[in-house]
Design a protein around this motif. Structure first.
Motif, PDB file in Angstrom:
ATOM      1  N   ALA A  37       5.216  26.738  10.185  1.00 13.30           N
ATOM      2  CA  ALA A  37       4.131  27.209   9.313  1.00 13.30           C
ATOM      3  C   ALA A  37       3.512  28.493   9.833  1.00 13.30           C
ATOM      4  O   ALA A  37       2.609  29.045   9.193  1.00 13.30           O
ATOM      5  CB  ALA A  37       3.065  26.133   9.186  1.00 13.30           C
ATOM      6  N   GLY A  38       3.959  28.967  10.995  1.00 16.46           N
ATOM      7  CA  GLY A  38       3.470  30.232  11.535  1.00 16.46           C
ATOM      8  C   GLY A  38       2.507  30.076  12.680  1.00 16.46           C
ATOM      9  O   GLY A  38       2.101  31.071  13.298  1.00 16.46           O
ATOM     10  N   SER A  39       2.126  28.848  13.008  1.00 17.67           N
ATOM     11  CA  SER A  39       1.182  28.627  14.114  1.00 17.67           C
ATOM     12  C   SER A  39       1.986  28.344  15.383  1.00 17.67           C
ATOM     13  O   SER A  39       2.074  27.200  15.852  1.00 17.67           O
ATOM     14  CB  SER A  39       0.242  27.464  13.786  1.00 17.67           C
ATOM     15  N   VAL A  40       2.563  29.406  15.935  1.00 18.14           N
ATOM     16  CA  VAL A  40       3.489  29.249  17.050  1.00 18.14           C
ATOM     17  C   VAL A  40       2.782  28.675  18.278  1.00 18.14           C
ATOM     18  O   VAL A  40       3.276  27.741  18.924  1.00 18.14           O
ATOM     19  CB  VAL A  40       4.162  30.596  17.388  1.00 18.14           C
ATOM     20  N   GLN A  41       1.624  29.243  18.625  1.00 20.94           N
ATOM     21  CA  GLN A  41       0.949  28.781  19.830  1.00 20.94           C
ATOM     22  C   GLN A  41       0.514  27.317  19.716  1.00 20.94           C
ATOM     23  O   GLN A  41       0.607  26.558  20.679  1.00 20.94           O
ATOM     24  CB  GLN A  41      -0.269  29.671  20.119  1.00 20.94           C
ATOM     25  N   GLU A  42       0.056  26.908  18.519  1.00 17.25           N
ATOM     26  CA  GLU A  42      -0.307  25.501  18.333  1.00 17.25           C
ATOM     27  C   GLU A  42       0.926  24.617  18.457  1.00 17.25           C
ATOM     28  O   GLU A  42       0.862  23.510  18.992  1.00 17.25           O
ATOM     29  CB  GLU A  42      -0.968  25.300  16.960  1.00 17.25           C
ATOM     30  N   GLY A  43       2.047  25.119  17.955  1.00 15.69           N
ATOM     31  CA  GLY A  43       3.290  24.363  18.095  1.00 15.69           C
ATOM     32  C   GLY A  43       3.657  24.173  19.546  1.00 15.69           C
ATOM     33  O   GLY A  43       4.013  23.059  19.976  1.00 15.69           O
ATOM     34  N   ILE A  44       3.553  25.266  20.323  1.00 18.16           N
ATOM     35  CA  ILE A  44       3.850  25.167  21.760  1.00 18.16           C
ATOM     36  C   ILE A  44       2.931  24.149  22.416  1.00 18.16           C
ATOM     37  O   ILE A  44       3.368  23.346  23.262  1.00 18.16           O
ATOM     38  CB  ILE A  44       3.697  26.553  22.421  1.00 18.16           C
ATOM     39  N   GLN A  45       1.663  24.175  22.016  1.00 14.99           N
ATOM     40  CA  GLN A  45       0.699  23.230  22.604  1.00 14.99           C
ATOM     41  C   GLN A  45       1.121  21.793  22.331  1.00 14.99           C
ATOM     42  O   GLN A  45       1.045  20.932  23.227  1.00 14.99           O
ATOM     43  CB  GLN A  45      -0.698  23.498  22.026  1.00 14.99           C
ATOM     44  N   LYS A  46       1.571  21.517  21.117  1.00 18.66           N
ATOM     45  CA  LYS A  46       1.975  20.152  20.780  1.00 18.66           C
ATOM     46  C   LYS A  46       3.213  19.743  21.592  1.00 18.66           C
ATOM     47  O   LYS A  46       3.331  18.590  22.010  1.00 18.66           O
ATOM     48  CB  LYS A  46       2.259  20.026  19.280  1.00 18.66           C
ATOM     49  N   TYR A  47       4.169  20.693  21.809  1.00 21.21           N
ATOM     50  CA  TYR A  47       5.339  20.354  22.635  1.00 21.21           C
ATOM     51  C   TYR A  47       4.893  19.989  24.053  1.00 21.21           C
ATOM     52  O   TYR A  47       5.389  19.030  24.661  1.00 21.21           O
ATOM     53  CB  TYR A  47       6.320  21.531  22.705  1.00 21.21           C
ATOM     54  N   HIS A  48       3.940  20.748  24.577  1.00 21.97           N
ATOM     55  CA  HIS A  48       3.450  20.447  25.931  1.00 21.97           C
ATOM     56  C   HIS A  48       2.714  19.106  25.959  1.00 21.97           C
ATOM     57  O   HIS A  48       2.814  18.349  26.936  1.00 21.97           O
ATOM     58  CB  HIS A  48       2.527  21.567  26.420  1.00 21.97           C
ATOM     59  N   VAL A  67      11.601  28.154  20.895  1.00 24.75           N
ATOM     60  CA  VAL A  67      10.453  29.028  20.646  1.00 24.75           C
ATOM     61  C   VAL A  67      10.437  30.197  21.625  1.00 24.75           C
ATOM     62  O   VAL A  67      10.264  31.359  21.227  1.00 24.75           O
ATOM     63  CB  VAL A  67       9.135  28.234  20.750  1.00 24.75           C
ATOM     64  N   TYR A  68      10.631  29.923  22.917  1.00 22.80           N
ATOM     65  CA  TYR A  68      10.609  30.988  23.913  1.00 22.80           C
ATOM     66  C   TYR A  68      11.783  31.964  23.694  1.00 22.80           C
ATOM     67  O   TYR A  68      11.656  33.165  23.942  1.00 22.80           O
ATOM     68  CB  TYR A  68      10.654  30.415  25.328  1.00 22.80           C
ATOM     69  N   SER A  69      12.901  31.444  23.206  1.00 27.11           N
ATOM     70  CA  SER A  69      14.030  32.344  22.897  1.00 27.11           C
ATOM     71  C   SER A  69      13.638  33.320  21.802  1.00 27.11           C
ATOM     72  O   SER A  69      13.916  34.523  21.878  1.00 27.11           O
ATOM     73  CB  SER A  69      15.249  31.530  22.444  1.00 27.11           C
ATOM     74  N   GLU A  70      12.976  32.799  20.769  1.00 23.55           N
ATOM     75  CA  GLU A  70      12.574  33.673  19.672  1.00 23.55           C
ATOM     76  C   GLU A  70      11.488  34.646  20.105  1.00 23.55           C
ATOM     77  O   GLU A  70      11.367  35.737  19.534  1.00 23.55           O
ATOM     78  CB  GLU A  70      12.094  32.834  18.500  1.00 23.55           C
ATOM     79  N   MET A  71      10.710  34.287  21.117  1.00 21.64           N
ATOM     80  CA  MET A  71       9.680  35.174  21.647  1.00 21.64           C
ATOM     81  C   MET A  71      10.259  36.118  22.705  1.00 21.64           C
ATOM     82  O   MET A  71       9.533  36.890  23.315  1.00 21.64           O
ATOM     83  CB  MET A  71       8.548  34.335  22.259  1.00 21.64           C
ATOM     84  N   LEU A  72      11.584  36.040  22.924  1.00 20.80           N
ATOM     85  CA  LEU A  72      12.317  36.882  23.887  1.00 20.80           C
ATOM     86  C   LEU A  72      11.901  36.611  25.334  1.00 20.80           C
ATOM     87  O   LEU A  72      12.121  37.438  26.218  1.00 20.80           O
ATOM     88  CB  LEU A  72      12.138  38.378  23.561  1.00 20.80           C
ATOM     89  N   GLN A  73      11.307  35.444  25.566  1.00 22.58           N
ATOM     90  CA  GLN A  73      10.961  35.048  26.930  1.00 22.58           C
ATOM     91  C   GLN A  73      12.099  34.165  27.458  1.00 22.58           C
ATOM     92  O   GLN A  73      11.992  32.940  27.530  1.00 22.58           O
ATOM     93  CB  GLN A  73       9.616  34.322  26.943  1.00 22.58           C
ATOM     94  N   PHE A  74      13.193  34.829  27.809  1.00 26.92           N
ATOM     95  CA  PHE A  74      14.442  34.111  28.043  1.00 26.92           C
ATOM     96  C   PHE A  74      14.438  33.297  29.336  1.00 26.92           C
ATOM     97  O   PHE A  74      15.103  32.262  29.410  1.00 26.92           O
ATOM     98  CB  PHE A  74      15.615  35.093  28.016  1.00 26.92           C
ATOM     99  N   ASP A  75      13.709  33.749  30.345  1.00 20.85           N
ATOM    100  CA  ASP A  75      13.662  32.951  31.575  1.00 20.85           C
ATOM    101  C   ASP A  75      12.995  31.603  31.302  1.00 20.85           C
ATOM    102  O   ASP A  75      13.471  30.549  31.759  1.00 20.85           O
ATOM    103  CB  ASP A  75      12.904  33.706  32.671  1.00 20.85           C
ATOM    104  N   LEU A  76      11.879  31.639  30.556  1.00 15.48           N
ATOM    105  CA  LEU A  76      11.201  30.395  30.205  1.00 15.48           C
ATOM    106  C   LEU A  76      12.102  29.534  29.318  1.00 15.48           C
ATOM    107  O   LEU A  76      12.184  28.307  29.491  1.00 15.48           O
ATOM    108  CB  LEU A  76       9.894  30.697  29.469  1.00 15.48           C
ATOM    109  N   ALA A  77      12.778  30.163  28.371  1.00 14.97           N
ATOM    110  CA  ALA A  77      13.658  29.423  27.473  1.00 14.97           C
ATOM    111  C   ALA A  77      14.773  28.738  28.249  1.00 14.97           C
ATOM    112  O   ALA A  77      15.069  27.549  28.028  1.00 14.97           O
ATOM    113  CB  ALA A  77      14.255  30.363  26.428  1.00 14.97           C
ATOM    114  N   LEU A  78      15.398  29.484  29.162  1.00 13.63           N
ATOM    115  CA  LEU A  78      16.494  28.930  29.944  1.00 13.63           C
ATOM    116  C   LEU A  78      16.019  27.746  30.779  1.00 13.63           C
ATOM    117  O   LEU A  78      16.698  26.707  30.865  1.00 13.63           O
ATOM    118  CB  LEU A  78      17.070  30.031  30.845  1.00 13.63           C
ATOM    119  N   ASN A  79      14.832  27.892  31.334  1.00 12.26           N
ATOM    120  CA  ASN A  79      14.283  26.798  32.146  1.00 12.26           C
ATOM    121  C   ASN A  79      14.069  25.545  31.299  1.00 12.26           C
ATOM    122  O   ASN A  79      14.381  24.420  31.726  1.00 12.26           O
ATOM    123  CB  ASN A  79      12.955  27.260  32.765  1.00 12.26           C
ATOM    124  N   CYS A  80      13.596  25.736  30.066  1.00 10.49           N
ATOM    125  CA  CYS A  80      13.367  24.593  29.178  1.00 10.49           C
ATOM    126  C   CYS A  80      14.682  23.934  28.767  1.00 10.49           C
ATOM    127  O   CYS A  80      14.797  22.707  28.741  1.00 10.49           O
ATOM    128  CB  CYS A  80      12.590  25.026  27.941  1.00 10.49           C
TER     129      CYS A  80
END
Length: 778
Positions: A37-48, A67-80
């Motif tokens: 729905a576009g609320s990326v940060q809230e989505g991340i919060q719910k995953y945590h 989500v981190y892949s789409e945000m181009l934060q690949f180190d975080l994505a790979l870790n997840c």
């Protein structure tokens, strides 16, 4: 409401795992809904929050990775993804997406390992199979460019195991097989690539290149046009189609296409080079040089443009200054820096031992050079001068086969080196222990001056193929004679000149020449002058002199034959120039290229008198003319290119047809034309005169050549270096090594494979989980 029930259950009993798992599922699905729905940060919060409730819930880690892949934060994505896979070892999607990140980072081996783990878990996972094919294809390109082309082919084939209709793998197999000179295989895979990707203009273009090299020009044109129907501004195909039309003499359409290629890609250096070739062939040398220099502005190391510029300058060089020598010398210095030089040779310094002589050329086929190299190949004393031929012929013909059979039958060696890197050829020369290496091409097409720059032989020579210095300090000697290059010449050379006792050339006539025909003037009642030299040699000054001759001989005609005359605009420009000089167009016959050698030779039956060009005289055309009974008028000058005709005519016994000025040139032509009977008698005796002259005496010529080689060898053994070698060592402060010679590494080939474009690999989608049952899996 369901989430509230799970929360109450956990408050009542924090150790109740089914409630924790169900709550984690609900929170993960909620996070996905919020994210979509576009609320990326809230989505991340719910995953945590899900992971706080259940630290072992793999899909929450996985969806965080997405989500981190789409945000181009690949180190975080790979870790997840790694945590997801750790918690759920059968999590195929996590392995797949890890592979995507590694692939995009260029860590192809790691990507492939991830895809292998994914497919071990889920063998029919299509996204992973496709991604594996892409990664293997890119790895194939990587190792191929590093020098292991066979392993590259292996990876491309393995890619097709995972995705049998992957066009890029097929395309790259075509490129690899082309580099391996397996052109039939290359054609197969380019065709397959185009079948599975009808938008692959590159495959059509590369097919055109192969067909063009095979002289199937109609098929090449078809392929280039198909590429352009897909990509109308595809600069490579525009350029390549222009090249084919240039070869066919269709200058107008060729120029239009190459100019379009430049408009489509203003930094397309080679298109400017090809435009220069077109202008040269059309006889416009100044425009040709401008185009070559434009290419060199874009790419200062363009070998084609650099050498084509030098060749073009010969057409207009009168020898009044040192500009042409300086251009060659400067080119040679720059070129030498691109190649490491050997400084030690294992060849035994024995003055009188048998010598190994290597000849290197791309022209061991029905080409001008072939008529002058045949005598040494046939008449060398193979017991004392063993011949090794390095043939870079693009497409062998009957003459190539005949040469090869003769060399091998006499105990020599024939090596086909077409397509082999020049540094590798240099290694071959050293392994063959060549004592004297002779290159026959100079700055003309497909030369191997890069191999010569490596200095693989202790004595290196240039001969036949180019009328000037190569400018290359690695070449010690240039073979000539005292008429082509007077002992008092002021023309400078990087090489030291070695003058043979008679003519520097020995002509072996074509067996397809046919008989000498009667002088056409006998039946026509008028004199026909002619020239079959290429248009680049027919400068405005040459046309002025020819027009004077024709205007002074009533009813005489001029016949000129060269490739571009199939183009109307070239014909019109040529005739217009002559008309401005007072010669009516109706008195001029312009013939296009004649393909069959017999027909070409018999075309000399159209002319009574041959008119040589200047300052770049004819060579093969002069020999052909004389052999077919047509006397030639030539003019002496101050440089080698100007004096080739002087040497040939003098040794045949026609020194009286050598002029020293334009006025004398005109007078000699008029004298020949004034006596039809004498002209006819000369015509019928000229072949015999030539055949018995030094110009056709292969045995004695080869003896003189061998004597020159032996003298070069003596000088080497005694440490008497030619001036070029001394100058090079002085400038570069070289010390001849007493240790092993330097090793030459293999360069990366300059052929680009088709790489996977961004976006070919797609991140696998989210995994929202229905919270209907505890322990539900995805």
């Amino acid at each position: 409401m369901l989430m509230t029930s799970y929360q109450k259950a956990l408050r009542a009993d924090p150790s109740y795992k089914p409630a924790a798992e169900c709550l984690a599922i609900v929170l993960t699905d909620l996070g996905t809904s919020l994210k979509l729905a576009g609320s990326v940060q809230e989505g991340i919060q719910k995953y945590h929050e899900a992971l706080k409730i259940d630290p072992h819930y793999a899909p929450a880690y996985y969806n965080l990775g997405v989500v981190y892949s789409e945000m181009l934060q690949f180190d975080l994505a790979l870790n997840c993804y790694e945590k997801a896979a750790l918690e759920r070892p059968m999590y195929a999607e996590a392995y797949c997406n890890m592979g995507v990140i590694y692939k995009n980072r260029g860590e192809l081996e790691s990507a492939i390992a991830c895809y292998e783990r994914c497919l071990a878990v889920s063998p029919n996972f299509e996204i992973a199979k496709n991604n594996m094919a892409i990664a293997l294809t890119d790895l194939g390109t990587k190792v191929k460019l590093e020098g292991d082309i066979n392993q590259g082919v292996g990876y491309y084939k393995k890619a097709l195991y995972y995705n049998w209709h992957y066009a890029d793998a097929m395309y790259n197999l075509g490129v690899a097989y082309g580099e391996m000179l397996k052109f039939d295989m290359a054609i197969v895979f380019y065709e397959l690539a185009f079948h599975f990707n009808p938008q692959c203009a590159e495959a059509c273009n590369n097919l055109g290149v192969i067909y063009k090299d095979r002289d199937n020009l109609d098929k090449a044109v078809e392929c280039y046009q198909l590429a352009l129907s897909i990509k109308p501004n595809f600069s490579q195909s525009l350029n390549n189609l222009g090249v084919v039309y240039t070869v066919q003499g269709k200058m107008d359409i060729a120029a239009s296409l190459i100019e379009k290629a430049i408009i489509a890609n203003p930094t397309y250096a080679e298109a400017y080079n090809n435009l220069g070739v077109l202008y040269r062939d059309a006889g416009n040398i100044s425009l040709a040089i401008d185009a070559y220099e434009q290419c060199l502005k874009i790419d200062p190391d363009s070998r084609n443009a650099g050498q084509n510029r030098l060749l073009a300058m010969n057409y207009i060089n009168e020898g009044h200054d040192d500009k042409l020598f300086e251009a060659h010398r400067d080119w040679g210095k720059r070129f030498m820096r691109l190649y490491p030089q050997y400084t030690l040779w294992e060849n035994a310094k024995d003055l009188e031992r048998p010598l190994v002589v290597g000849y290197v050329s791309p022209d061991f086929f029905t080409h001008s050079v072939s008529y002058f190299i045949e005598a040494p190949l046939v008449h060398h004393d193979y017991a004392n001068y063993k011949v090794v031929v390095y043939s870079a012929v693009v497409k062998a013909d009957a003459k190539t086969i005949r040469f090869k059979e003769k060399v091998i039958k006499k105990g020599g060696i024939w090596r086909d080196i077409y397509g082999i890197d020049e540094k590798k050829v240099a290694i071959m020369v050293r392994e063959d222990k060549i004592d004297i290496l002779v290159e026959l091409t100079g700055h003309t097409a497909n030369n191997k001056l890069g191999m010569m720059a490596c200095r693989p032989a202790p004595v290196q020579v240039t001969w036949i193929g180019y009328p000037n210095t190569t400018g290359l300090p690695a070449i010690d000697y240039r073979i000539t004679d005292s008429l082509a290059d007077s002992p008092h010449t002021k023309q400078e050379h990087v090489e030291e000149l070695v003058r043979l006792p008679e003519c520097f050339l020995c002509y072996t006539p074509s067996p397809e020449a046919g008989p000498v025909s009667p002088a056409p003037a006998l039946s026509n009642g008028f004199i026909t002058f002619g020239s079959f030299n290429n248009l680049a040699k027919i400068t405005p000054k040459v046309l002025q002199v020819w027009a004077r001759i024709l205007c002074a001989v009533p009813n005489s005609r001029l016949v000129v034959k060269c490739k571009p005359f199939c183009c109307d605009s070239v014909r019109e420009r040529f005739l217009s120039t002559l008309e401005q000089l007072g010669l009516e167009p109706l008195r001029v016959d312009l013939l296009p290229l004649i393909l069959l050698n017999h027909d070409h030779m018999q075309a000399y039956s159209l002319m009574d008198i041959s008119l040589d060009t200047f300052p770049y005289a004819g060579t093969t055309t002069t020999c052909e003319s004389l052999y077919m009974g047509v006397p030639c008028v030539t003019m002496a000058g101050s440089v080698h290119a100007h004096n080739v005709g002087v040497s040939l005519l003098s040794k045949v016994g026609l020194g009286h047809l050598v002029a020293k000025s334009e006025d004398e040139y005109v007078q000699l032509a008029l004298q020949l034309a004034s006596d039809t009977t004498a002209l006819s008698n000369l015509r019928m005796s000229l072949r015999d005169l030539m055949s018995k002259s030094p110009v056709c005496d292969g045995i004695n010529f080869t003896l003189g050549l061998e004597s020159a080689y032996r003298n070069m060898w003596h000088r080497y053994c005694k440490g008497d270096m030619p001036s070029s070698r001394r100058m090079e060592m002085l400038e570069q402060k070289l010390v001849v090594s007493e240790e092993s010679a330097i090793k030459i590494s293999e360069p990366t080939r300059n052929i680009k494979s088709r790489e996977s474009p961004p976006g070919d690999i797609k991140i696998n989608g989210y995994s929202p989980l229905p919270p209907t049952m505890p322990n539900s899996s995805t």
